[in-house]
Design a protein around this motif. Structure first.
Motif, PDB file in Angstrom:
ATOM      1  N   ARG A 123       0.830  -1.212   0.000  1.00 40.66           N
ATOM      2  CA  ARG A 123       0.000   0.000   0.000  1.00 40.66           C
ATOM      3  C   ARG A 123       0.862   1.259   0.000  1.00 40.66           C
ATOM      4  O   ARG A 123       0.527   2.270  -0.625  1.00 40.66           O
ATOM      5  N   ALA A 124       1.983   1.207   0.733  1.00 40.21           N
ATOM      6  CA  ALA A 124       2.862   2.362   0.825  1.00 40.21           C
ATOM      7  C   ALA A 124       3.543   2.648  -0.510  1.00 40.21           C
ATOM      8  O   ALA A 124       3.657   3.810  -0.931  1.00 40.21           O
ATOM      9  N   VAL A 125       3.997   1.619  -1.193  1.00 43.89           N
ATOM     10  CA  VAL A 125       4.612   1.810  -2.511  1.00 43.89           C
ATOM     11  C   VAL A 125       3.577   2.351  -3.492  1.00 43.89           C
ATOM     12  O   VAL A 125       3.873   3.212  -4.325  1.00 43.89           O
ATOM     13  N   MET A 126       2.342   1.863  -3.384  1.00 41.24           N
ATOM     14  CA  MET A 126       1.269   2.383  -4.229  1.00 41.24           C
ATOM     15  C   MET A 126       1.070   3.875  -3.972  1.00 41.24           C
ATOM     16  O   MET A 126       0.959   4.674  -4.918  1.00 41.24           O
ATOM     17  N   ALA A 127       1.046   4.284  -2.694  1.00 38.24           N
ATOM     18  CA  ALA A 127       0.853   5.692  -2.365  1.00 38.24           C
ATOM     19  C   ALA A 127       1.981   6.553  -2.914  1.00 38.24           C
ATOM     20  O   ALA A 127       1.738   7.629  -3.487  1.00 38.24           O
ATOM     21  N   ALA A 128       3.216   6.087  -2.762  1.00 37.83           N
ATOM     22  CA  ALA A 128       4.350   6.847  -3.276  1.00 37.83           C
ATOM     23  C   ALA A 128       4.303   6.944  -4.799  1.00 37.83           C
ATOM     24  O   ALA A 128       4.601   7.992  -5.384  1.00 37.83           O
ATOM     25  N   GLU A 132      19.420  13.579  -8.229  1.00 42.85           N
ATOM     26  CA  GLU A 132      18.805  14.897  -8.415  1.00 42.85           C
ATOM     27  C   GLU A 132      17.291  14.813  -8.528  1.00 42.85           C
ATOM     28  O   GLU A 132      16.622  15.835  -8.677  1.00 42.85           O
ATOM     29  N   GLU A 133      16.755  13.602  -8.450  1.00 39.39           N
ATOM     30  CA  GLU A 133      15.311  13.394  -8.560  1.00 39.39           C
ATOM     31  C   GLU A 133      14.754  12.844  -7.246  1.00 39.39           C
ATOM     32  O   GLU A 133      15.471  12.186  -6.490  1.00 39.39           O
ATOM     33  N   PRO A 134      13.460  13.077  -6.961  1.00 37.84           N
ATOM     34  CA  PRO A 134      12.856  12.515  -5.752  1.00 37.84           C
ATOM     35  C   PRO A 134      12.929  10.990  -5.752  1.00 37.84           C
ATOM     36  O   PRO A 134      12.935  10.354  -6.809  1.00 37.84           O
ATOM     37  N   ALA A 135      12.975  10.428  -4.561  1.00 40.84           N
ATOM     38  CA  ALA A 135      13.068   8.975  -4.427  1.00 40.84           C
ATOM     39  C   ALA A 135      12.287   8.527  -3.207  1.00 40.84           C
ATOM     40  O   ALA A 135      11.965   9.313  -2.320  1.00 40.84           O
ATOM     41  N   CYS A 136      12.008   7.239  -3.175  1.00 40.33           N
ATOM     42  CA  CYS A 136      11.360   6.621  -2.020  1.00 40.33           C
ATOM     43  C   CYS A 136      12.385   5.719  -1.339  1.00 40.33           C
ATOM     44  O   CYS A 136      12.963   4.841  -1.984  1.00 40.33           O
TER      45      CYS A 136
END
Length: 293
Positions: A79-84, A167-171
């Motif tokens: 669920r968390a990966v889906m949200a990100a 340089e890019e957003p990440a999880c």
């Protein structure tokens, strides 16, 4: 685009629960603990004449719902990966990825539902995990497996940048992992070092919490687990909240893993459970956290 919410499987009998507990992925606290993963996987695959089977039975006597809590923690990850992903994150750093289990949630599969070009780096200290992961993912040039101790962010990131763009957003994914790190490892600071490497992103965190257990049960659970598998350091809610200092948690904040965006399902996970949250960092912590459309 599918938005199906990952749901943990149910356990119909004691054997299924024991297998789920024994085969649960875990990150050893040191390289000397590498054999713990192999032994646990053997039990999970049905090994019967095995010393770890005794340990599993002892753990189930202390907390019979522990396999449910572990399964719900894995479902939280989906669920968390889906949200990100719905927040437009396209690169993931999965710390302490562990061995796959039959009902495990695949970070890669979930991320690819929303971004077919998503890039995922899996990190684990166990050579067995790295070799197995590379064999499974060999044809995929958007996935990398790093064989390294996740407590060494500089070493991990040097290899991860072969695929991830700093340089890019990440999880940053740290589920069921930081409780294998002692206070002397300063696990919260380790995770912050990963977050500092990116301009923005989200931390997916889950951590074992046993503060609702009796002192005797808590001590017995820790000793039994450590004797069979690896050292473990469950923390209190207050200690786990400290991991989120300066971050911007998404709703519903830090909650028991099965209750994080679970469509109001009520699940009995017992008294040894995981607290979980997804929180924005960097530029995403400087303003109210965004919500999926």
């Amino acid at each position: 685009m599918t938005t199906d919410v990952p749901v943990a499987p149910s356990f119909d009998d004691k054997a299924a629960a024991a297998n789920a507990l024994a085969s649960s992925p875990r990150t050893p606290s040191s390289r000397s603990d590498l054999s713990a993963i192999t032994r646990a996987d053997d039990v999970g695959l049905g090994g019967k004449d095995h010393p770890d089977r005794i340990a599993v039975e002892k753990l189930l006597k202390i907390e019979p719902r522990l396999p449910v809590a572990m399964s719900e923690n894995r479902a939280f990850l989906g669920r968390a990966v889906m949200a990100a992903s719905l927040l437009d994150i396209k690169q993931f750093l999965n710390l302490g990825s562990g061995l796959p289990s039959p009902d495990s949630i695949s970070v890669t599969d979930v991320a690819r539902r929303y971004h077919p070009d998503a890039r995922i780096v899996h990190v684990d200290v166990a050579e067995l995990v790295a070799v197995h992961g590379r064999a499974l993912l060999a044809p995929d040039d958007h996935v990398l497996v790093v064989h390294e101790d996740a407590r060494e962010p500089d070493r991990v990131l040097r290899q991860a940048t072969a695929l991830l763009d700093l340089e890019e957003p990440a999880c940053i994914i740290a589920t069921a992992m930081a409780h294998f790190w002692a206070d002397s490892d300063d696990p919260a600071d380790v995770l912050r070092n990963y977050m500092r490497a990116f301009p923005a992103g989200y931390l997916i965190l889950s951590h074992a919490c046993g503060e609702e257990m009796s002192p005797d049960d808590f001590a017995q659970l820790r000793v039994t687990y450590e004797e069979a598998f690896a050292s473990i350091y469950p923390r209190t809610r207050a200690q786990i909240v400290a991991f989120l200092d300066g971050l911007e948690p998404l709703e519903p904040g830090l909650v028991e893993a099965s209750q994080w965006r679970n469509d109001d399902r009520q699940i009995d996970v017992g008294k040894a459970y995981f607290l979980a949250a997804v929180a924005g960092f960097g530029m995403y912590a400087q303003k109210p956290a965004r919500s999926p459309a």
